[in-house]
Design a protein around this motif. Structure first.
Motif, short mmCIF file in Angstrom:
data_model
loop_
_atom_site.label_atom_id
_atom_site.label_comp_id
_atom_site.label_asym_id
_atom_site.label_seq_id
_atom_site.Cartn_x
_atom_site.Cartn_y
_atom_site.Cartn_z
N ASN A 26 0.83 -1.20 0.00
CA ASN A 26 0.00 0.00 0.00
C ASN A 26 0.87 1.25 0.00
N ASP A 27 0.52 2.26 -0.79
CA ASP A 27 1.24 3.53 -0.92
C ASP A 27 2.68 3.36 -1.42
N LYS A 28 2.93 2.38 -2.25
CA LYS A 28 4.26 2.14 -2.79
C LYS A 28 4.40 2.54 -4.26
N VAL A 29 3.28 2.79 -4.95
CA VAL A 29 3.35 3.14 -6.37
C VAL A 29 3.25 4.65 -6.52
N PHE A 30 4.30 5.23 -7.07
CA PHE A 30 4.34 6.66 -7.34
C PHE A 30 4.82 6.83 -8.77
N ARG A 31 4.74 8.04 -9.30
CA ARG A 31 5.16 8.34 -10.68
C ARG A 31 4.29 7.59 -11.69
N ASP A 32 3.00 7.48 -11.38
CA ASP A 32 2.12 6.71 -12.25
C ASP A 32 1.37 7.58 -13.26
N ARG A 33 1.58 8.91 -13.25
CA ARG A 33 0.91 9.77 -14.22
C ARG A 33 1.66 11.09 -14.34
N VAL A 34 1.41 11.78 -15.44
CA VAL A 34 2.01 13.09 -15.69
C VAL A 34 0.89 14.06 -16.04
N ASP A 35 0.80 15.15 -15.30
CA ASP A 35 -0.14 16.22 -15.60
C ASP A 35 0.70 17.37 -16.14
N ALA A 36 0.89 17.41 -17.46
CA ALA A 36 1.80 18.36 -18.11
C ALA A 36 1.24 19.77 -18.10
N HIS A 37 2.10 20.73 -17.74
CA HIS A 37 1.79 22.16 -17.77
C HIS A 37 2.72 22.78 -18.80
N LEU A 39 4.57 25.40 -21.14
CA LEU A 39 5.00 26.79 -21.02
C LEU A 39 4.61 27.54 -22.29
N PRO A 40 4.56 28.87 -22.25
CA PRO A 40 4.10 29.65 -23.41
C PRO A 40 4.85 29.38 -24.71
N ASP A 41 6.12 28.96 -24.64
CA ASP A 41 6.88 28.70 -25.88
C ASP A 41 6.47 27.40 -26.57
N ASN A 42 5.62 26.58 -25.92
CA ASN A 42 5.17 25.29 -26.44
C ASN A 42 6.31 24.34 -26.79
N LYS A 43 7.47 24.55 -26.18
CA LYS A 43 8.61 23.67 -26.39
C LYS A 43 9.01 22.96 -25.10
N ARG A 44 8.46 23.43 -24.00
CA ARG A 44 8.79 22.86 -22.69
C ARG A 44 7.53 22.72 -21.87
N PHE A 45 7.55 21.74 -20.98
CA PHE A 45 6.47 21.61 -20.01
C PHE A 45 7.05 21.13 -18.69
N TRP A 46 6.31 21.34 -17.63
CA TRP A 46 6.73 20.87 -16.32
C TRP A 46 5.59 20.06 -15.71
N ALA A 63 10.72 19.35 -24.72
CA ALA A 63 9.96 18.42 -25.55
C ALA A 63 10.74 17.93 -26.77
N GLU A 64 11.55 18.78 -27.39
CA GLU A 64 12.27 18.39 -28.61
C GLU A 64 13.39 17.40 -28.33
N THR A 65 14.05 17.54 -27.18
CA THR A 65 15.20 16.67 -26.88
C THR A 65 14.88 15.60 -25.85
N GLY A 66 13.81 15.80 -25.08
CA GLY A 66 13.48 14.87 -24.02
C GLY A 66 14.30 15.09 -22.76
N MET A 67 15.16 16.11 -22.75
CA MET A 67 16.00 16.38 -21.58
C MET A 67 15.14 16.80 -20.39
N LYS A 68 15.43 16.21 -19.23
CA LYS A 68 14.67 16.50 -18.02
C LYS A 68 15.56 17.16 -16.99
N THR A 69 15.00 18.14 -16.29
CA THR A 69 15.65 18.78 -15.16
C THR A 69 14.72 18.63 -13.97
#
Length: 148
Positions: A26-37, A39-46, A63-69
């Motif tokens: 119980n309560d062990k599954v995390f990172r099961d969804r993404v609610d993308a926000h 940004l105005p440039d439409n090239k990045r989301f958080w 979004a273009e490179t898939g690089m995550k910070t």
């Protein structure tokens, strides 16, 4: 049924371990969804992701490179913080729920800086509590179209 199965080869320890599976997972599954926000440039989301029972992190994706910070908060990603919200800055004008309607499912995300309470307004116009949600928490509820 357990005694009949127990006599067919499993040890008492095996069955106790099997019966405790839901408690141990119980309560062990995390990172099961993404609610993308986006940004105005439409090239990045958080997005915000729950990393533990009461821990989270924020992820910025190119979004273009898939690089995550990743960072502990939006400011750590160079994003503006959302203005502080509280229940005193919000108003709701409830009305009675309509009877019936198509089944549906809603998920509440508490962006307030305080705990919120999820209420259903009955067909008689009376509030009924369905639970509380801590700041940054979520709450899922099955309901019907037309219910408030």
């Amino acid at each position: 049924m357990l005694p009949a199965v127990y006599g067919q080869g499993g040890s008492k320890t095996d069955y106790e371990r099997a019966m405790s599976l839901s408690k141990r997972t119980n309560d062990k599954v995390f990172r099961d969804r993404v609610d993308a926000h986006w940004l105005p440039d439409n090239k990045r989301f958080w997005y915000r992701v729950q990393t533990g029972i009461q821990t989270q992190e924020f992820v910025l994706v190119e979004a273009e490179t898939g690089m995550k910070t990743k960072a502990a908060d939006k400011a750590g990603l160079g994003l503006p913080a959302e203005p502080g919200l509280s229940s005193s800055s919000l108003t709701i004008d409830p009305h009675a729920s309509k009877a019936g309607g198509e089944p549906t499912h809603v998920r509440f995300i508490n962006h307030l800086e305080e705990e919120m309470e999820c209420l259903w307004i009955t067909t008689e116009g009376k509030p009924r509590s369905y639970g509380r949600v801590p700041p940054g928490g979520t709450f899922a509820q099955n309901t019907f179209a037309g219910h408030v």
